[in-house]
Design a protein around this motif. Structure first.
Motif, mmCIF file in Angstrom:
data_model
loop_
_atom_site.group_PDB
_atom_site.id
_atom_site.type_symbol
_atom_site.label_atom_id
_atom_site.label_comp_id
_atom_site.label_asym_id
_atom_site.label_seq_id
_atom_site.Cartn_x
_atom_site.Cartn_y
_atom_site.Cartn_z
ATOM 1 N N LYS A 1 -6.834 1.765 2.034
ATOM 2 C CA LYS A 1 -5.655 2.595 1.727
ATOM 3 C C LYS A 1 -5.077 1.975 0.412
ATOM 4 N N LYS B 1 15.789 -6.753 10.875
ATOM 5 C CA LYS B 1 16.163 -6.832 9.659
ATOM 6 C C LYS B 1 17.372 -8.084 9.470
ATOM 7 N N THR C 1 9.849 7.237 1.592
ATOM 8 C CA THR C 1 8.708 6.474 1.972
ATOM 9 C C THR C 1 7.988 6.688 3.505
ATOM 10 N N ARG D 1 -2.760 -4.379 5.408
ATOM 11 C CA ARG D 1 -3.441 -4.092 6.496
ATOM 12 C C ARG D 1 -4.668 -3.280 6.464
ATOM 13 N N ASP E 1 -2.576 -8.339 8.155
ATOM 14 C CA ASP E 1 -1.988 -7.558 9.348
ATOM 15 C C ASP E 1 -0.987 -8.481 9.997
ATOM 16 N N LEU E 2 0.289 -8.210 9.479
ATOM 17 C CA LEU E 2 1.329 -8.869 10.082
ATOM 18 C C LEU E 2 1.586 -8.889 11.499
ATOM 19 N N TYR F 1 14.219 -2.303 15.153
ATOM 20 C CA TYR F 1 13.974 -2.560 13.699
ATOM 21 C C TYR F 1 15.280 -3.154 12.901
ATOM 22 N N ILE G 1 15.880 4.668 0.215
ATOM 23 C CA ILE G 1 14.775 5.428 -0.535
ATOM 24 C C ILE G 1 14.068 6.446 0.652
ATOM 25 N N ASN H 1 7.849 -7.798 2.186
ATOM 26 C CA ASN H 1 8.230 -6.345 2.040
ATOM 27 C C ASN H 1 7.744 -5.418 3.383
ATOM 28 N N LEU I 1 8.162 0.995 -1.367
ATOM 29 C CA LEU I 1 8.819 0.125 -2.156
ATOM 30 C C LEU I 1 7.737 -0.955 -2.570
ATOM 31 N N SER J 1 0.787 -1.247 0.011
ATOM 32 C CA SER J 1 -0.047 -0.047 -0.035
ATOM 33 C C SER J 1 0.757 1.205 0.036
ATOM 34 N N SER J 2 2.040 1.228 0.048
ATOM 35 C CA SER J 2 3.060 2.271 0.202
ATOM 36 C C SER J 2 4.433 2.050 -0.327
#
Ligand code: NDP
Ligand code: PMR
Length: 397
Positions: A123, A279, A312, A119, A144-145, A275, A309, A171, A98, A95-96
């Motif tokens: 949107k 990753k 985003t 999710r 929804d993860l 975060y 990027i 992603n 990348l 939805s956004s």
């Protein structure tokens, strides 16, 4: 320099209104499709752009997306004849940013049907329309993860659609650098690791074993988006707080912030570190998938660093000063100024990109290369432990 910069920011990209800043991408190639062209052509659709969004426009667009081979159908072989159908690709967080750019680029090839696993259905639908993705080339499905029930429900719904699954792109992500206290998923895992790692872990385990494996597609893929910031063998990965999974005691304790730490290494909560840790888990998981399933399934497992990027939605929770300075700073970096990530040079024509178990990056000349992961992000023993603990947490063991 100025000319190059201008060419990089030549396209308008109306982002959905939930995304506070506008997207600015470098050229992109996760699927072997030039995102920049698509973005230039279509992301400035004004249909759904609110006045507020227009006022917020700051950046132009070069997209950098995630790579899988195009289904490039070669009718010369009987194998190819068998698979003339469109490929089906699930993209989480489409939805956004990348994910949306990737969905758009794939849909526009006419060779893929994109399942946008999002999710926020409204949107996602708006984003798809605003990006000009043709109706027949995508389906929005709820995922929804941050809820394992939702992940399981998504898998059920996907199966009900009776589409084969050919590529899964993990992603979606959240980044909460300014959070003072941890927040939690439905099952009580710290939100960043719970969403970015555990949600995707369950999704890919369920979809991999029962769906992706069965695909008759020539190039079945599982892509998990990684990042340079989780790799402490880079300058970016050495910006504090650094990723460090430690001895995994917090993960083993369930990351619930009650009887265990909310951080994987058992330390004090730090949103930015959570975060980066997530990753590292993403990159370790890709390698563990490769070790466990590549030979048996023929699936290509890969991770990648999409490049920076800077505008985003990922940085929506960052301090306003960061959101103000990061995009212009990044857009003047030598890497951002390069004609980066030309997929036609890379993933479409380069057979080496079908290699499994690789963490891809692209250099300033758009050439793909197998990037070196940090010691921790390539630690096979840690990958196995993360896998085993994660299996327990998501109810697979
Ligand atoms: P965005 O914030 O634009 O996109 C993230 C997407 O994830 C959004 O669609 C968001 O949904 C979705 N998402 C978040 N939480 C959930 C959830 N619980 N369930 C389902 N979907 C969810 O960021 P980017 O496009 O930048 O990020 C995409 C990937 O690229 C991430 O994996 C990120 O780590 C990686 N990356 C990005 C870099 C960059 O410079 N931007 C650099 C390195 C890696 P919603 O639209 O509803 O908010
Ligand atoms: Mg950055 C070559 C150096 C480099 C690169 C490629 C990035 C990418 N960053 C670099 C360097 C630096 N950063 C330096 C020297 C600093 C200190 C001034 C710095 C700072 C910084 C911050 C505060 N960088 C950041 C942040 C973020 O909050 C971003 C982040 O870590 O998000 C998790 C970020 C990023 N830097 C990058 C990239 C790609 C990001 C976003 C990373 C991601 O989404 O995974």
């Amino acid at each position: 320099m100025a000319l190059q910069a201008a060419s990089l920011v030549s396209s308008a990209f109306a982002v959905p209104k939930e995304v506070k800043s506008n997207a600015s991408f470098k050229d992109s190639s996760l699927f072997g499709v030039s995102l920049s062209d698509h973005l230039k052509a279509n992301f400035n659709s004004s249909a759904l752009r609110s006045k507020r969004e227009s006022n917020q426009r700051v950046g132009g667009v070069r997209a950098q997306t995630m790579a899988t081979a195009s289904p490039a159908v070669n009718t010369a072989t009987p194998e190819a004849k068998k698979t003339l159908r469109k490929g089906n690709v699930v993209v989480t967080g489409a939805s956004s940013g990348l994910g949306l750019a990737t969905a758009k680029a794939l849909a526009e090839t006419g060779k893929w049907h994109v399942i946008m696993a999002c999710r926020d259905l409204l949107k996602a639908e708006r984003a798809a329309k605003s990006a000009g993705i043709a109706k027949e080339n995508y389906t929005v499905m709820h995922l929804d993860l941050a809820s394992l029930d939702s992940v399981r429900q998504f898998v059920d719904n996907f199966r009900r659609s009776e589409r084969p699954l050919d590529v899964l792109v993990c992603n979606a992500a959240v980044y909460l650098p300014t959070a003072k206290e941890p927040t939690f998923t439905a099952e009580g895992f710290e939100l960043s690791v719970g969403t970015n790692h555990l949600g995707h872990f369950l999704l890919s385990r369920l979809l991999l074993l029962d769906d992706l494996k069965k695909s008759d597609y020539p190039s079945k893929r599982l892509i998990i988006v990684g990042s340079i910031t989780g790799n402490t063998n880079t300058l970016a990965g050495n910006v504090p707080p650094k990723a460090n999974l430690g001895d995994l005691r917090g993960l083993a304790g369930g990351l619930n912030g009650l009887n265990s730490s909310s951080m994987i290494d058992g330390g004090e909560f730090d949103g930015a570190k959570a975060y980066k840790d997530s990753k590292v888990c993403n990159m370790l998981t890709m390698q563990e998938f490769h070790r466990r399933f590549q030979e048996e399934t023929g699936i290509t497992f890969a991770s990648l660093y999409p490049g920076c990027i800077a505008t985003t939605g990922l940085f929506r929770e960052h301090i306003p000063l960061f959101r103000l300075l990061f995009p212009p700073f990044k857009s003047t970096s030598p890497r951002a100024l390069s004609p980066n990530m030309k997929p036609e040079k890379g993933l479409l024509s380069d057979p080496s990109l079908t290699k499994s178990g690789v963490y891809w990056s692209w250099n300033k000349d758009s050439a793909s290369f197998e990037n070196q992961l940090s010691q921790e992000a390539s630690d096979a023993d840690k990958a196995r432990k993360v896998w085993e603990i994660s299996e327990k947490l998501v109810g697979l063991a």
